[in-house]
Scaffold this motif. Structure first.
Motif, PDB file in Angstrom:
ATOM      1  N   ARG A  83      18.395   9.883   8.109  1.00 44.84           N
ATOM      2  CA  ARG A  83      18.645   9.538   6.545  1.00 44.84           C
ATOM      3  C   ARG A  83      17.343   9.660   5.845  1.00 44.84           C
ATOM      4  O   ARG A  83      16.256   8.947   6.231  1.00 44.84           O
ATOM      5  CB  ARG A  83      19.131   8.099   6.394  1.00 44.84           C
ATOM      6  N   ILE A  84      17.204  10.588   4.995  1.00 46.56           N
ATOM      7  CA  ILE A  84      15.909  10.999   4.198  1.00 46.56           C
ATOM      8  C   ILE A  84      16.213  10.298   2.918  1.00 46.56           C
ATOM      9  O   ILE A  84      17.000  10.897   2.072  1.00 46.56           O
ATOM     10  CB  ILE A  84      15.529  12.457   4.431  1.00 46.56           C
ATOM     11  N   GLY A  85      15.515   9.425   2.353  1.00 42.50           N
ATOM     12  CA  GLY A  85      15.669   8.724   1.200  1.00 42.50           C
ATOM     13  C   GLY A  85      14.695   9.478   0.134  1.00 42.50           C
ATOM     14  O   GLY A  85      13.942  10.213   0.389  1.00 42.50           O
ATOM     15  N   ALA A  86      14.528   8.996  -0.974  1.00 46.44           N
ATOM     16  CA  ALA A  86      13.793   9.436  -2.234  1.00 46.44           C
ATOM     17  C   ALA A  86      12.427   9.097  -1.853  1.00 46.44           C
ATOM     18  O   ALA A  86      11.257   9.671  -2.168  1.00 46.44           O
ATOM     19  CB  ALA A  86      14.230   9.023  -3.567  1.00 46.44           C
ATOM     20  N   HIS A  87      12.118   7.856  -1.175  1.00 50.20           N
ATOM     21  CA  HIS A  87      10.792   7.348  -0.910  1.00 50.20           C
ATOM     22  C   HIS A  87      10.734   7.111   0.460  1.00 50.20           C
ATOM     23  O   HIS A  87       9.776   6.084   1.141  1.00 50.20           O
ATOM     24  CB  HIS A  87      10.657   6.001  -1.730  1.00 50.20           C
ATOM     25  N   SER A  88      11.496   7.677   1.309  1.00 50.69           N
ATOM     26  CA  SER A  88      11.311   7.464   2.959  1.00 50.69           C
ATOM     27  C   SER A  88       9.939   7.933   3.373  1.00 50.69           C
ATOM     28  O   SER A  88       9.543   7.532   4.567  1.00 50.69           O
ATOM     29  CB  SER A  88      12.464   8.086   3.629  1.00 50.69           C
ATOM     30  N   HIS A  89       9.233   8.921   2.552  1.00 51.01           N
ATOM     31  CA  HIS A  89       7.867   9.280   3.065  1.00 51.01           C
ATOM     32  C   HIS A  89       6.799   8.239   2.917  1.00 51.01           C
ATOM     33  O   HIS A  89       5.617   8.135   3.355  1.00 51.01           O
ATOM     34  CB  HIS A  89       7.498  10.424   2.447  1.00 51.01           C
ATOM     35  N   ILE A  90       7.175   7.087   2.091  1.00 49.04           N
ATOM     36  CA  ILE A  90       5.998   5.974   1.696  1.00 49.04           C
ATOM     37  C   ILE A  90       6.151   5.058   3.100  1.00 49.04           C
ATOM     38  O   ILE A  90       7.013   4.384   3.334  1.00 49.04           O
ATOM     39  CB  ILE A  90       6.417   5.123   0.554  1.00 49.04           C
ATOM     40  N   ARG A  91       4.759   4.885   3.578  1.00 49.05           N
ATOM     41  CA  ARG A  91       4.521   4.213   4.780  1.00 49.05           C
ATOM     42  C   ARG A  91       3.511   2.842   4.443  1.00 49.05           C
ATOM     43  O   ARG A  91       3.428   2.087   5.305  1.00 49.05           O
ATOM     44  CB  ARG A  91       3.739   4.879   5.689  1.00 49.05           C
ATOM     45  N   GLY A  92       2.980   2.707   3.200  1.00 54.72           N
ATOM     46  CA  GLY A  92       2.512   1.854   2.672  1.00 54.72           C
ATOM     47  C   GLY A  92       1.461   2.039   1.354  1.00 54.72           C
ATOM     48  O   GLY A  92       1.708   3.317   0.691  1.00 54.72           O
ATOM     49  N   LEU A  93       0.591   1.480   1.034  1.00 51.11           N
ATOM     50  CA  LEU A  93      -0.162   1.795  -0.319  1.00 51.11           C
ATOM     51  C   LEU A  93      -1.335   2.620  -0.158  1.00 51.11           C
ATOM     52  O   LEU A  93      -1.853   3.077  -1.136  1.00 51.11           O
ATOM     53  CB  LEU A  93      -0.753   0.319  -0.786  1.00 51.11           C
ATOM     54  N   GLY A  94      -1.764   2.963   1.135  1.00 53.04           N
ATOM     55  CA  GLY A  94      -2.839   4.018   1.300  1.00 53.04           C
ATOM     56  C   GLY A  94      -4.164   3.330   0.989  1.00 53.04           C
ATOM     57  O   GLY A  94      -4.924   4.110   0.379  1.00 53.04           O
ATOM     58  N   LEU A  95      -4.346   2.068   1.362  1.00 55.70           N
ATOM     59  CA  LEU A  95      -5.624   1.524   0.788  1.00 55.70           C
ATOM     60  C   LEU A  95      -6.602   1.037   2.216  1.00 55.70           C
ATOM     61  O   LEU A  95      -6.003   0.919   3.119  1.00 55.70           O
ATOM     62  CB  LEU A  95      -5.508   0.173   0.222  1.00 55.70           C
ATOM     63  N   ASP A  96      -7.916   1.226   2.196  1.00 58.01           N
ATOM     64  CA  ASP A  96      -8.658   0.758   3.126  1.00 58.01           C
ATOM     65  C   ASP A  96      -8.962  -0.811   3.093  1.00 58.01           C
ATOM     66  O   ASP A  96      -8.305  -1.397   2.266  1.00 58.01           O
ATOM     67  CB  ASP A  96     -10.122   1.593   3.225  1.00 58.01           C
ATOM     68  N   ASP A  97      -9.704  -1.528   3.928  1.00 55.82           N
ATOM     69  CA  ASP A  97     -10.004  -2.520   4.095  1.00 55.82           C
ATOM     70  C   ASP A  97     -10.511  -3.342   2.530  1.00 55.82           C
ATOM     71  O   ASP A  97     -10.363  -4.435   2.375  1.00 55.82           O
ATOM     72  CB  ASP A  97     -10.953  -3.125   5.134  1.00 55.82           C
ATOM     73  N   GLY A  98     -11.221  -2.449   1.850  1.00 59.55           N
ATOM     74  CA  GLY A  98     -11.888  -2.875   0.680  1.00 59.55           C
ATOM     75  C   GLY A  98     -11.150  -2.623  -0.347  1.00 59.55           C
ATOM     76  O   GLY A  98     -11.482  -2.824  -1.474  1.00 59.55           O
ATOM     77  N   LEU A  99      -9.855  -2.433  -0.260  1.00 59.44           N
ATOM     78  CA  LEU A  99      -8.711  -2.140  -1.186  1.00 59.44           C
ATOM     79  C   LEU A  99      -9.028  -0.747  -1.921  1.00 59.44           C
ATOM     80  O   LEU A  99      -8.505  -0.636  -3.355  1.00 59.44           O
ATOM     81  CB  LEU A  99      -8.644  -3.201  -1.982  1.00 59.44           C
ATOM     82  N   GLU A 100      -9.867   0.092  -1.513  1.00 55.33           N
ATOM     83  CA  GLU A 100     -10.043   1.372  -2.085  1.00 55.33           C
ATOM     84  C   GLU A 100      -9.072   2.354  -1.691  1.00 55.33           C
ATOM     85  O   GLU A 100      -8.821   2.407  -0.436  1.00 55.33           O
ATOM     86  CB  GLU A 100     -11.503   1.819  -1.725  1.00 55.33           C
ATOM     87  N   PRO A 101      -8.449   3.213  -2.712  1.00 57.95           N
ATOM     88  CA  PRO A 101      -7.477   4.166  -2.193  1.00 57.95           C
ATOM     89  C   PRO A 101      -7.990   5.238  -1.349  1.00 57.95           C
ATOM     90  O   PRO A 101      -8.996   5.898  -1.775  1.00 57.95           O
ATOM     91  CB  PRO A 101      -6.833   4.566  -3.390  1.00 57.95           C
ATOM     92  N   ARG A 102      -7.409   5.522  -0.118  1.00 59.78           N
ATOM     93  CA  ARG A 102      -8.099   6.531   0.645  1.00 59.78           C
ATOM     94  C   ARG A 102      -7.401   7.946   0.085  1.00 59.78           C
ATOM     95  O   ARG A 102      -6.168   7.740  -0.496  1.00 59.78           O
ATOM     96  CB  ARG A 102      -7.229   6.312   1.938  1.00 59.78           C
ATOM     97  N   ARG A 103      -8.038   8.904   0.357  1.00 57.50           N
ATOM     98  CA  ARG A 103      -7.469  10.239  -0.218  1.00 57.50           C
ATOM     99  C   ARG A 103      -6.921  10.897   0.751  1.00 57.50           C
ATOM    100  O   ARG A 103      -6.764  10.765   1.961  1.00 57.50           O
ATOM    101  CB  ARG A 103      -8.608  10.954  -0.711  1.00 57.50           C
ATOM    102  N   GLY A 104      -6.106  12.216   0.368  1.00 56.94           N
ATOM    103  CA  GLY A 104      -5.582  12.926   1.176  1.00 56.94           C
ATOM    104  C   GLY A 104      -3.891  12.560   1.664  1.00 56.94           C
ATOM    105  O   GLY A 104      -3.384  12.913   2.682  1.00 56.94           O
ATOM    106  N   GLY A 105      -3.425  11.968   0.748  1.00 60.37           N
ATOM    107  CA  GLY A 105      -1.909  11.377   0.909  1.00 60.37           C
ATOM    108  C   GLY A 105      -1.634  10.500   2.084  1.00 60.37           C
ATOM    109  O   GLY A 105      -0.775  10.337   2.833  1.00 60.37           O
ATOM    110  N   SER A 106      -2.695   9.248   2.065  1.00 57.31           N
ATOM    111  CA  SER A 106      -2.773   8.535   3.197  1.00 57.31           C
ATOM    112  C   SER A 106      -1.571   7.472   2.989  1.00 57.31           C
ATOM    113  O   SER A 106      -1.016   7.114   2.051  1.00 57.31           O
ATOM    114  CB  SER A 106      -3.763   7.580   3.182  1.00 57.31           C
ATOM    115  N   GLN A 107      -0.661   7.386   4.027  1.00 58.99           N
ATOM    116  CA  GLN A 107       0.566   6.725   4.099  1.00 58.99           C
ATOM    117  C   GLN A 107       1.798   7.245   3.241  1.00 58.99           C
ATOM    118  O   GLN A 107       2.523   6.314   2.661  1.00 58.99           O
ATOM    119  CB  GLN A 107       0.360   5.103   3.729  1.00 58.99           C
TER     120      GLN A 107
END
Length: 431
Positions: free
Chosen positions: A27-51
């Motif tokens: 079952r593939i939904g509109a947001h099924s590719h989302i695994r998280g917020l894609g942040l590192d331990d310092g709450l900085e967004p990781r690049r390259g489509g993380s999560q």
């Protein structure tokens, strides 16, 4: 892609059996590719489509701060507004927050228009949604027997004489099963007598000598923890999924703490006389009396003071919140002042708009007194490169191979029209 393939022809069947090939159903939904917020331990967004997250660095960082506050229990009764144009990732960010929180933290989603289509009052629908978003961890101590199976002996005896029915034919003889189970730890070994029910339970779990098991003394439930390390050389008894564990230490009989995760709404339904437990499976539970909820709240607080329960404020996400009217906004305003209020996350794509049911205009179609309670997180339109990256992530999720020039064309379509339209074109273009 999701789907079931059934191949084969009745004429080619052997012995009347048709060969059918089944593929895995996904079952593939509109947001099924989302695994998280894609942040590192310092709450900085990781690049390259993380999560699965691309772009919206500022909004993701802000929601990351909210996530950390939820984990530390410092944001109960607060509200966050995700505001931005359509197709700027507001729902994706909310889904990323849900993934970060994990399964133990309740996360309820609803649309603002849902409250007008249910067979109950608007405030009751919102109350149920709020209580679905408040989790209760009930701690319970139970006595269990935990050890390594040394030996299982099962004796089958024939009991009862042959009984003849009306046709004169004799019925099958009754089988009475008895047996003995030998369990051990590193410190002791004990033999237990088994009845028919326990023998059937052991057979159902396929318990053999060398397995490490637990037996709940109250319910008789048997749980297989794995194989003992002492049997690791029994190659013929191993499979690819075999899990090895240490032989338990100490006494065979132990007291263990069991955690049950439920929501306040589930407790409401179970204790409602009109509906009962089966209403959980019916979907529409109807209206629940306020007296029932008051008794449950006082009981949960009592359990909390005794250390038998822990309250987990979850998240209620209301999309298209501008569809709510003044009555709903007034109710939410009061609900946020409750001691057991969840975190409220709302989203809208409106600017200055009329509040539904009134002639008043306000930012986002939300009354000013509720706006004062909100932490506003804004989302920005995606750039051409970000749209291309999102489409690439979606192609991987939908298992579609796409050439670079086709991906570039879809990215340009997404820039000129909308990201949603471009995403829907992926599977259409692959067929």
């Amino acid at each position: 892609m999701s789907g079931i393939k059934i191949s084969g022809d009745a004429n080619n069947s052997t012995g009347g059996v048709t060969v059918r090939e089944l593929t895995r159903l996904e079952r593939i939904g509109a947001h099924s590719h989302i695994r998280g917020l894609g942040l590192d331990d310092g709450l900085e967004p990781r690049r390259g489509g993380s999560q699965g997250m691309v772009g919206q660095a500022g909004a993701r960082r802000a929601v990351g701060v909210v996530y950390r506050m939820i984990n530390e229990g410092k944001i109960g009764g607060r509200a966050i507004l995700l505001a931005g144009k359509p197709g700027t990732g507001k729902t994706a960010i909310a889904m990323g927050l849900a993934q970060e929180l994990g399964e133990d933290t309740p996360f309820t989603t609803m649309s603002g228009s849902e409250v007008f289509s249910l067979e109950m009052s608007k405030t009751e629908a919102l109350t149920q949604a709020l209580r679905k978003s408040i989790g209760v961890q009930i701690l319970e101590e139970t006595e269990v027997m935990e050890g390594e199976v040394v030996e299982i002996q099962i004796d089958t005896a024939f009991g009862g004489a042959n009984e003849k029915g009306g046709s004169g034919k004799s019925s099958s003889k009754n089988l009475e099963k008895t047996g003995r189970l030998t369990l051990c730890t590193t410190d002791m070994e004990t033999v237990y007598d088994l009845g028919t029910k326990m023998i059937d339970a052991l057979s159902k779990e396929k318990v053999t000598a060398g397995d490490v098991i637990t037996i709940d003394k109250a319910s008789g439930k048997i749980t297989k923890l794995g194989r003992s390390f002492s049997r690791s050389r029994d190659y013929d008894a191993m499979g690819s999924s075999t899990r090895f564990v240490q032989c338990p230490e100490g006494e065979l009989q132990k007291r263990k703490e069991v955690v049950h995760n439920v929501s306040l709404h589930e407790i409401d339904v179970i204790n409602s006389r009109q509906q009962g437990f089966l209403a959980l499976f019916a979907g529409d539970t109807g209206e629940i009396k306020g007296e029932v909820r008051e008794q449950i709240d006082s009981k949960v607080q009592e359990w909390k003071e005794e250390g038998r329960a822990k309250i987990i404020p979850g998240v209620l996400f209301i999309d298209e919140v501008h569809m709510l009217d003044m009555e709903c906004f007034s109710f939410l305003n009061r609900a946020l002042e409750s001691d057991m209020a969840p975190v409220l996350v709302i989203a809208t794509n409106r600017g200055i708009a009329k509040i539904r049911g009134t002639e008043y205009r306000s930012p986002h179609g939300i009354p000013l007194d509720l706006l004062d309670r909100l932490m506003i997180v804004s989302t920005e339109p995606y750039s051409h490169d970000e749209i291309r990256k999102i489409l690439s992530v979606r192609c991987e999720e939908e298992d579609v191979e796409m050439a670079d020039d086709a991906l570039e064309l879809l990215a340009r379509i997404g820039t000129e029209t909308s990201l949603r339209y471009a995403i829907h074109m992926i599977i259409t273009a692959s067929l």
